[in-house]
Design an enzyme around this catalytic site. Structure first.
Site, short mmCIF file in Angstrom:
data_model
loop_
_atom_site.label_atom_id
_atom_site.label_comp_id
_atom_site.label_asym_id
_atom_site.label_seq_id
_atom_site.Cartn_x
_atom_site.Cartn_y
_atom_site.Cartn_z
N TRP A 134 1.15 -1.26 0.04
CA TRP A 134 0.06 -0.25 -0.08
C TRP A 134 0.77 1.46 0.48
O TRP A 134 1.81 1.58 0.73
CB TRP A 134 -0.88 0.30 1.11
CG TRP A 134 -2.01 1.24 1.37
CD1 TRP A 134 -2.45 1.55 0.74
CD2 TRP A 134 -1.47 2.47 2.10
NE1 TRP A 134 -3.04 2.75 0.93
CE2 TRP A 134 -1.89 3.85 2.22
CE3 TRP A 134 -0.36 2.51 3.22
CZ2 TRP A 134 -1.70 5.05 2.44
CZ3 TRP A 134 -0.59 3.60 3.60
CH2 TRP A 134 -1.22 5.13 3.45
N GLU A 182 -2.92 -3.04 -2.31
CA GLU A 182 -3.69 -2.31 -2.08
C GLU A 182 -4.55 -1.50 -2.05
O GLU A 182 -3.72 -0.04 -2.38
CB GLU A 182 -3.97 -2.67 -0.22
CG GLU A 182 -4.75 -1.91 0.91
CD GLU A 182 -4.79 -1.70 2.08
OE1 GLU A 182 -3.12 -2.01 2.64
OE2 GLU A 182 -5.16 -1.86 2.86
N LYS A 203 -6.92 2.58 -2.21
CA LYS A 203 -7.08 3.14 -1.53
C LYS A 203 -8.49 4.25 -1.91
O LYS A 203 -8.17 4.64 -3.25
CB LYS A 203 -7.17 3.57 -0.19
CG LYS A 203 -7.06 4.86 0.95
CD LYS A 203 -6.18 4.55 1.41
CE LYS A 203 -6.64 5.55 2.98
NZ LYS A 203 -5.74 5.32 3.97
N ASP A 227 -9.44 -3.33 1.45
CA ASP A 227 -9.64 -3.06 2.69
C ASP A 227 -10.91 -2.61 3.17
O ASP A 227 -11.65 -1.86 2.63
CB ASP A 227 -8.89 -2.15 3.29
CG ASP A 227 -8.64 -1.65 4.56
OD1 ASP A 227 -9.49 -1.02 5.21
OD2 ASP A 227 -7.71 -1.49 5.17
N HIS A 251 -11.51 1.34 2.91
CA HIS A 251 -10.84 2.17 1.93
C HIS A 251 -12.12 2.33 0.46
O HIS A 251 -11.70 2.65 -0.80
CB HIS A 251 -9.68 1.15 1.30
CG HIS A 251 -8.76 1.33 2.05
ND1 HIS A 251 -7.15 1.04 1.79
CD2 HIS A 251 -8.83 1.98 3.06
CE1 HIS A 251 -6.50 1.64 2.36
NE2 HIS A 251 -7.03 1.58 3.45
N HIS A 260 -8.11 -6.73 3.99
CA HIS A 260 -7.56 -6.29 4.83
C HIS A 260 -9.01 -5.41 6.13
O HIS A 260 -10.14 -5.46 5.85
CB HIS A 260 -6.60 -4.34 4.75
CG HIS A 260 -6.17 -5.17 4.52
ND1 HIS A 260 -4.48 -3.91 4.64
CD2 HIS A 260 -5.24 -5.77 4.64
CE1 HIS A 260 -3.79 -4.23 4.89
NE2 HIS A 260 -3.80 -5.91 4.27
N ASP A 309 -12.18 8.12 9.21
CA ASP A 309 -10.94 6.87 9.55
C ASP A 309 -11.33 6.03 9.14
O ASP A 309 -12.49 5.66 9.43
CB ASP A 309 -10.82 7.04 10.86
CG ASP A 309 -9.61 5.70 11.29
OD1 ASP A 309 -8.97 6.46 10.50
OD2 ASP A 309 -10.23 5.39 12.22
N ASP A 327 -9.27 2.82 10.26
CA ASP A 327 -8.85 1.78 10.95
C ASP A 327 -9.16 1.93 12.03
O ASP A 327 -8.59 1.80 12.85
CB ASP A 327 -7.51 2.21 10.81
CG ASP A 327 -6.21 2.51 9.58
OD1 ASP A 327 -6.69 1.32 8.94
OD2 ASP A 327 -6.97 3.66 9.02
N ASP A 336 -6.75 -5.38 10.27
CA ASP A 336 -5.89 -3.82 9.76
C ASP A 336 -6.61 -2.64 10.48
O ASP A 336 -7.98 -2.20 10.04
CB ASP A 336 -5.41 -3.40 8.28
CG ASP A 336 -5.13 -1.95 7.92
OD1 ASP A 336 -4.10 -1.59 8.98
OD2 ASP A 336 -5.16 -1.93 6.87
C1 RNT Z 1 -3.76 2.13 4.37
C2 RNT Z 1 -3.60 0.71 4.74
C3 RNT Z 1 -2.47 -0.16 5.13
C4 RNT Z 1 -2.02 -0.03 6.27
C5 RNT Z 1 -1.23 -0.77 7.23
C6 RNT Z 1 -0.84 -0.52 8.25
O1 RNT Z 1 -4.34 2.79 4.33
O2 RNT Z 1 -4.86 0.21 5.37
O3 RNT Z 1 -2.89 -1.08 5.44
O4 RNT Z 1 -3.16 0.72 7.47
O5 RNT Z 1 -0.39 -1.42 5.97
ZN ZN Z 2 -5.74 -1.40 4.96
#
Ligand code: RNT
Ligand code: ZN
Length: 422
Positions: free
Chosen positions: A188, A229, A231, A262, A265, A289, A297, A299, A329
């Site tokens: 990523w 990955e 986003k 993810d 994302h 992920h 956010d 995460d 993640d």
């Molecule tokens: C970032 C991505 C990525 C990170 C990690 C730490 O937006 O999700 O995967 O969270 O690599």
């Molecule tokens: Zn991720």
């Protein structure tokens, strides 16, 4: 929760499932095989162990919160992870980021890392019977401060990151070989811009070129597998992300690389679950992920919500348990970090149980016959079946605490270990 109580409710649940023709043993056999890769970065707010002032902003990754006791060294992090693993049933994997190498006293820049720096992790993984995954770290570095890494218009910056990622793939293959199991190398990058660029084209062309050079070297898939990955937007890349979903989907499918989706994302109303059976028509494997988006956010700690359940449903119903790799993640610095890992891992593992306990043939029969009343009514009834009792039994069977009893262990560890850290 004591064994007698667990067995009591489990026996009643077993009868209930049997009345629907569901084979619990078969479901638990499948559940046992599910493995989830834990993010090492939840243990220390994505700090890593680089010895340098070089490690600074840049790259749109930002943990918030200041809960005491984060891991400061590899030893502390491994100790915390061991604690987390002891409270999670099932086969475990650990997801490492390049910045978590053990670099000694000298500052080792990202374009200088090599397998030596990860030997401590490999030895530990072997001892703990854990498999490892790996990630290039293309953020938190002065050369990421412009907002562009692999797609930078500055050749020197680009070359630096290409070298880093090449080394990360090499390290991943080394890890896979040493541990006798593939290591997924996920890439990523934070590349993008806060405001609308006039030239998206060049950055994407540069990224494509950089990836071609990075992937020119082939590795054996039983040792390492690549994933990319995408986003939607990030901190400082609100208007433009070079590695968008379309970009990486195009690249992945035309180059035989895995895609990483993810959960944080995509547009909030977009279903990642729905993408699984679509992508797997064209790709052998994908990486997920598992994360939780909240407002801006992407995460937050994963919980057992509809989104995660939807993912589990799609994987099981598509018979894709061996095609979808699961990784957590998230990074949340506002609560006990070890506890956060356990919450996320247990939630994901648990999400598979109600689907594995579905009377699938019956549901399929209704659907094929056009009996949509039957399908909807049965799905509704299934929602309140006692799968929690089966989960508790599964935990005992796997030798980890059942129900909420694991919370005490986290609280004890918090008071006796992590809070005592300076
Ligand atoms: C970032 C991505 C990525 C990170 C990690 C730490 O937006 O999700 O995967 O969270 O690599
Ligand atoms: Zn991720």
């Amino acid at each position: 929760m004591n064994e007698k109580k667990v067995m009591g409710t489990y026996t009643a649940a077993r009868e209930r499932y049997a009345s629907l023709g569901v084979d619990i043993d078969k479901a638990l056999e499948a559940l046992e095989k599910i493995s989830i890769s834990l993010p090492c970065w939840q243990g220390d707010d994505v700090s890593g162990f680089e010895k340098s002032a070089a490690h600074s902003g840049g790259g749109g990754i930002q943990a918030t919160g200041n809960y005491p006791g984060k891991a400061r060294t590899a030893e502390e992090l491994r100790m915390d992870l061991k604690k987390a693993f002891s409270l999670i049933p099932g086969r475990m994997r650990l997801n490492l980021h390049a910045i978590y190498g053990e670099f000694g006293e000298r500052f080792v820049d990202r374009d200088e890392i090599n397998p030596e720096h990860y030997k401590g992790w490999i030895d530990w993984a072997r001892q703990e019977k854990v498999k490892l995954d790996f990630n290039a770290t293309c953020f938190a570095h002065p050369k990421a401060e412009s907002g562009y890494t692999l797609s930078s218009k500055d050749k020197e910056v680009r070359e630096f990151w290409i070298e880093h990622v090449k080394r990360c793939r090499e390290i991943s293959a080394f890890i896979g070989r040493e541990l006798g199991s593939f290591c997924i190398h996920n890439l990523w990058i934070p590349d993008g811009s806060k405001d609308f660029p006039v030239d998206r084209w060049t950055h994407r062309a540069l990224l494509k070129e950089a990836l071609d050079r990075i992937f020119a070297k082939e590795y054996i898939p039983s040792e390492m597998k690549d994933s990319l990955e995408s986003k939607l937007f990030g901190l400082g890349s609100e208007a433009f992300v070079v590695g968008s979903h379309e970009f990486y989907m195009g690249y992945a499918l035309s180059n035989g690389v895995m895609l990483c989706l993810d959960l944080g994302h995509f547009h909030p109303t977009e279903s990642v679950a729905d993408k699984i059976s679509a992508l797997l028509q064209f790709s052998d494997e994908i990486l997920l992920h598992l994360s939780r988006g909240v407002r801006w956010d992407s995460d937050h700690v994963v919980i057992l919500n509809d989104e995660v359940r939807g993912i589990a449903e799609e994987i099981v119903r598509s018979n894709a348990l061996d095609k979808v790799h699961l990784a957590l993640d998230f990074f949340d610095a506002s609560l006990n970090r070890v506890g956060a890992l356990v919450i996320g891992a247990r939630a994901v593992h648990k999400s598979f149980l109600p689907v594995l306990l579905e009377p699938r043939e019956k549901l399929q029969e209704f659907e094929n016959a056009g009996n949509y009343f039957g399908r909807l009514a049965l799905l509704e009834e299934l929602k309140t079946l006692p799968f929690g009792a089966v989960w508790d039994y599964f935990c005992l069977k796997m030798d980890v605490p059942a129900a909420e009893s694991w919370m005490e262990e986290i609280q004890r560890y918090d008071a006796e270990v992590t809070r005592k850290r300076g």
